[in-house]
Design an enzyme around this catalytic site. Structure first.
Site, mmCIF file in Angstrom:
data_model
loop_
_atom_site.group_PDB
_atom_site.id
_atom_site.type_symbol
_atom_site.label_atom_id
_atom_site.label_comp_id
_atom_site.label_asym_id
_atom_site.label_seq_id
_atom_site.Cartn_x
_atom_site.Cartn_y
_atom_site.Cartn_z
ATOM 1 N N CYS A 1 -1.312 7.044 9.721
ATOM 2 C CA CYS A 1 -0.099 6.461 10.310
ATOM 3 C C CYS A 1 -0.429 5.219 11.123
ATOM 4 O O CYS A 1 -1.310 5.240 11.995
ATOM 5 C CB CYS A 1 0.579 7.509 11.197
ATOM 6 N N CYS B 1 6.132 -3.445 16.072
ATOM 7 C CA CYS B 1 5.575 -2.348 16.861
ATOM 8 C C CYS B 1 4.086 -2.602 17.112
ATOM 9 O O CYS B 1 3.331 -2.882 16.180
ATOM 10 C CB CYS B 1 5.777 -1.021 16.145
ATOM 11 N N GLU C 1 0.829 -1.192 0.000
ATOM 12 C CA GLU C 1 0.000 0.000 0.000
ATOM 13 C C GLU C 1 0.871 1.253 0.000
ATOM 14 O O GLU C 1 1.927 1.291 0.627
ATOM 15 C CB GLU C 1 -0.929 0.006 1.218
#
Length: 348
Positions: free
Chosen positions: A338, A115, A91
């Site tokens: 984000c 993360c 993406e």
């Protein structure tokens, strides 16, 4: 099959020379690949059919297929779902600002950094992207939008410094005066803190902006969010960041995803002040803190604090002389913000 866009100009010249072609053909071909952004050999009309056929036997010249383009109803941000030559899907995100068009590209298929607030890492790392595959995201977006890309952030899926050689070759080629010639000052790379690679990037001095995914002002909290904190402590990472600034003179950005009840209180804000002021005292570091209200992903129950609490965090930093902004959220309704990029489309 290797893609011709993986080859820089010298490598392309060498390939054509070994095929018995004259050197000027390399410049023609490079223009088609990196300026005219041809999608395949059929568009390269000033090259002979025989040369194109011979090249096609060993090298592809195709751009990745855009299997879906999602457009935000909030701000016009576009998320591009690209299928690569081997069926993997990545993406990329196109964002329109007053100062120009920015594109956030991926550097890997998936990510192995783990993360815990990021969707990109949920399925682990499938493979690295080649430099040509990184270039191709930008090229295809320019073709599909009809607009030039002005700024590049390598903050999509993957840890760019975990794919160091391909990433740095991408930087050299995207800034090449004979290609799209995007200024290196307009390129930002995000890293979760791979210390040896940060220092190597500083020594090689590409003149790009470095963004550290910090997300916590101490090791204990950072380890709850980012497994990489178990390998590299802040006592190792922060000197590497200072070294980057000393070598390049480029301002450093600290990315800080604000998570309710995890890293959002006054005590943590003051720890962040102390951490950054300690660095500034050593080398007059120029830096900026980018506060990112954590974006929701269905596999995690992280919540963002109230806006007023994030603003209070920002104001405390500013009162102590640290530049801080709250990131403008772009494309959240299309999971383009984000931490939201993922491999949702593997079955397309």
């Amino acid at each position: 099959m290797e893609n011709l866009r993986d080859l820089d100009f010298n490598e392309l010249t060498e390939l054509l020379t070994t095929m018995g072609e004259k050197a000027f053909r390399a410049k023609q071909l490079y223009q088609w690949l990196h300026v005219k952004l041809a999608n395949g050999y059929d568009e390269m009309t000033d090259l002979s059919k025989s040369l194109r056929a011979r090249l096609a036997e060993t090298h592809s010249a195709a751009l990745p297929e855009a299997v879906e383009i999602l457009t935000s109803k909030i701000d016009g941000t576009k998320k591009f779902i690209f299928r690569m030559h081997d069926g993997h899907v990545i993406e990329s995100v196109w964002m329109k600002y007053q100062h120009g068009n920015s594109v956030c590209i991926s550097s890997q298929v998936g990510c192995r950094m783990g993360c815990r607030f990021c969707a990109s890492t949920l399925d682990g790392l499938a493979r690295n992207l080649s430099n040509g595959e990184m270039l191709s995201q930008i090229y295809q977006i320019q073709r599909l939008t009809g607009e030039r890309v002005d700024n590049i952030v390598i903050m999509g899926s993957g840890e760019p410094l975990d794919n160091y050689d391909n990433f740095t070759k991408f930087v050299r080629m995207i800034s090449d005066a004979d290609g799209l010639h995007i200024s290196r000052r307009n390129i930002t790379v995000s890293t979760c803190g791979l210390v040896p690679r940060i220092r190597q990037l500083a020594d090689e001095n590409y003149g790009i902006t470095l963004a550290l995914s910090l997300h916590a002002p101490n090791d204990e909290t950072r380890r709850t969010l980012m497994p990489i904190a178990n390998k590299y402590s802040l006592s190792e990472i922060m000197p590497a960041i200072s070294y980057y600034f000393e070598k390049t003179g480029r301002r450093v950005t600290f990315e800080y995803s604000v998570v309710q009840g995890v890293n959002d209180n006054k005590n943590e804000a003051m720890q962040l002040v102390e951490l950054i002021q300690g660095m500034k005292g050593q080398g007059h570091l120029q830096c900026h803190v980018n506060l990112i209200p954590v974006n929701p992903i269905k596999e995690r129950d992280w919540k963002r604090p109230d806006r007023s609490k994030i603003e209070a965090f920002q104001h405390l930093l500013e009162r102590h002389g640290i530049a801080a902004t709250i990131r403008r959220e772009m494309g959240s309704d299309i999971s383009g913000a984000c931490g939201q990029l993922r491999r949702d489309y593997l079955n397309l």
